[in-house]
Design a protein around this motif. Structure first.
Motif, short mmCIF file in Angstrom:
data_model
loop_
_atom_site.label_atom_id
_atom_site.label_comp_id
_atom_site.label_asym_id
_atom_site.label_seq_id
_atom_site.Cartn_x
_atom_site.Cartn_y
_atom_site.Cartn_z
N TYR A 14 -4.12 -1.81 4.53
CA TYR A 14 -5.69 -2.45 4.35
C TYR A 14 -5.44 -3.80 3.69
O TYR A 14 -6.22 -4.89 4.20
CB TYR A 14 -6.67 -1.50 3.33
CG TYR A 14 -8.12 -1.73 3.39
CD1 TYR A 14 -8.89 -2.47 4.05
CD2 TYR A 14 -8.92 -1.08 2.18
CE1 TYR A 14 -10.24 -2.91 3.87
CE2 TYR A 14 -10.06 -1.37 2.13
CZ TYR A 14 -10.77 -2.25 2.79
OH TYR A 14 -11.92 -2.41 2.75
N SER A 47 -5.87 -7.98 5.48
CA SER A 47 -6.90 -8.54 4.98
C SER A 47 -6.48 -9.99 4.44
O SER A 47 -6.73 -10.31 3.39
CB SER A 47 -7.66 -7.94 3.80
OG SER A 47 -7.92 -6.75 4.20
N GLU A 72 -12.42 -6.55 -2.27
CA GLU A 72 -13.14 -7.08 -0.95
C GLU A 72 -14.59 -7.43 -1.20
O GLU A 72 -15.08 -8.81 -0.77
CB GLU A 72 -13.21 -6.29 -0.04
CG GLU A 72 -11.80 -5.87 0.75
CD GLU A 72 -11.34 -6.48 1.84
OE1 GLU A 72 -11.99 -7.55 2.06
OE2 GLU A 72 -10.24 -6.22 2.03
N ASP A 98 -16.07 -1.62 6.45
CA ASP A 98 -15.06 -2.83 6.28
C ASP A 98 -13.74 -2.36 6.53
O ASP A 98 -12.88 -3.15 7.19
CB ASP A 98 -15.10 -3.39 4.89
CG ASP A 98 -14.22 -4.58 4.72
OD1 ASP A 98 -14.47 -5.73 5.16
OD2 ASP A 98 -13.31 -4.36 4.02
N THR A 129 -11.64 -3.78 9.52
CA THR A 129 -10.25 -4.58 8.97
C THR A 129 -9.15 -4.16 10.03
O THR A 129 -8.21 -5.09 10.51
CB THR A 129 -9.88 -4.27 7.54
OG1 THR A 129 -10.71 -4.78 6.67
CG2 THR A 129 -8.86 -4.95 7.37
N TYR A 186 -7.70 -7.27 12.31
CA TYR A 186 -6.97 -7.65 11.28
C TYR A 186 -6.46 -9.06 11.29
O TYR A 186 -6.37 -9.66 12.14
CB TYR A 186 -5.65 -6.48 11.21
CG TYR A 186 -4.68 -6.86 12.45
CD1 TYR A 186 -3.68 -8.07 12.44
CD2 TYR A 186 -4.80 -6.14 13.64
CE1 TYR A 186 -2.84 -8.21 13.46
CE2 TYR A 186 -4.04 -6.61 14.72
CZ TYR A 186 -3.09 -7.24 14.60
OH TYR A 186 -1.99 -7.53 15.55
#
Length: 352
Positions: A53, A57, A280, A336, A340, A344
């Protein structure tokens, strides 16, 4: 005539917009969060998803590196037969599986109490991770270094003990408690003394605590539907914790659920990954700043699985302040998370 007049009126606005856009992009880039993740990568199935994750990001984070802790050493985990080398290997493989070259540093096999007397030595148990945190904290920057810890706090507490001058340069975000419930969870019991040290830190280092977000969850069907093939393809494939070979993280995600989550479990919170979502967007959680509480240990012989006996003792007048982030909202976090992986942006790539 009217069309010409309208165009004439719009032209200054268009020029102004074109002038602002590059500045906005630059500003957005400058606001990326400079971060280290500290993880017990092989403890269950959520740390691997948290690593991915973060690495996907790149529009939000500038990742300095990953440090590895050994996770919980509570009696209920002795059958897992995992040490720091296992967690380190898992973190390295997941990073490569994500197509990243972010560096990974090994932390200690021991705990805060066992190691604190040796931190003056040139090398000690966990010195690679501890020294990396200190080095990156002192790196010239106009942004603080965020440390997202999703395991025990041994590395972080030792870094602050070895070099207290990093305190004003870092922000700690720890996913690892069941506060206000009166017991310690796995990440907490992994090093009770390290948690005590952070709660009592004399430099008042910024300490944000995210109780486990059980209310945010996914399930086998959702993972099996949404995750296959997600992430960049890598070659050769990387082994997972049970072997095999995986050329993208999405396929490994499916394997983690297939083999690491009981098939009858109707919902599973990817705790460390979903807690990471507060970085985030902080509006998805509710903050409460207070005097740092303490955790009073009770009879350790009464320990149950995932529950170490003890109780939180409030201290509202304590000048040492901490912030708890609770009540994470499921809908935006889940949206989210999967977005993602669908779209990505790999950290450190030319596109971010």
């Amino acid at each position: 005539m009217n069309n010409g007049k309208n165009m004439k009126n719009c032209l200054p606005r268009l020029l102004a917009l074109l002038c602002v856009l590059p500045l906005s992009a630059t500003a957005a880039g400058a606001e990326k969060i400079k971060i280290i993740m500290d993880t017990d990568a092989r403890a269950e199935v959520d740390d691997q998803h948290a690593i991915a994750y973060m690495l996907f990001s790149g529009n939000h984070f500038e990742v300095e590196g990953i440090t590895v802790n050994r996770g919980s050493d509570g009696p209920h985990r002795t059958d897992r037969d995992q040490n720091i080398d296992d967690h380190f290997k898992e973190a390295v493989n997941v990073v490569k599986m994500c197509g990243s070259n972010v560096p990974v540093f090994k932390g200690p096999n021991g705990n805060h109490k066992q190691i604190k007397g040796n931190i003056g030595n040139s090398t000690f148990d966990g010195s690679d991770a501890v020294n990396f945190i200190i080095e990156r904290a002192h790196a010239p920057s106009d942004r603080p270094l965020t440390i997202y810890a999703c395991g025990n706090l041994t590395n972080v507490a030792l870094a602050l003990l070895k070099d207290p001058t990093i305190a004003p340069k870092i922000e700690i975000w720890w996913l690892g408690t069941e506060w206000p419930r009166n017991y310690a969870c796995n990440n907490h019991v992994g090093d009770l003394d390290a948690v005590d040290a952070l709660l009592a830190n004399p430099q008042n280092v910024a300490f944000n605590i995210i109780p486990w977000p059980h209310q945010i969850w996914t399930n086998h069907a959702e993972i099996y539907d949404k995750m296959p093939g997600k992430g960049p393809r890598v070659s050769p494939g990387l082994p997972g914790r049970w072997g095999g070979s995986f050329t993208c993280f999405g396929d490994y995600s499916v394997e983690l659920f297939r083999r690491g989550v009981w098939s009858g479990q109707k919902r599973r919170s990817l705790l460390d990954a979903f807690g990471f979502a507060v970085l985030e967007n902080k509006s998805w959680f509710t903050p409460a700043t207070m005097g740092a509480p303490s955790f009073r240990r009770t009879d350790p012989s009464a320990e149950e699985k995932h529950k170490y006996p003890g109780e939180w003792v409030a201290n509202d007048s304590n000048p040492r302040r901490v912030t708890f982030w609770t009540d994470g909202q499921m809908s935006p976090v889940i949206a989210d998370f999967f977005d993602t992986f669908d779209n990505y942006v790999l950290v450190g790539s030319a596109s971010n």
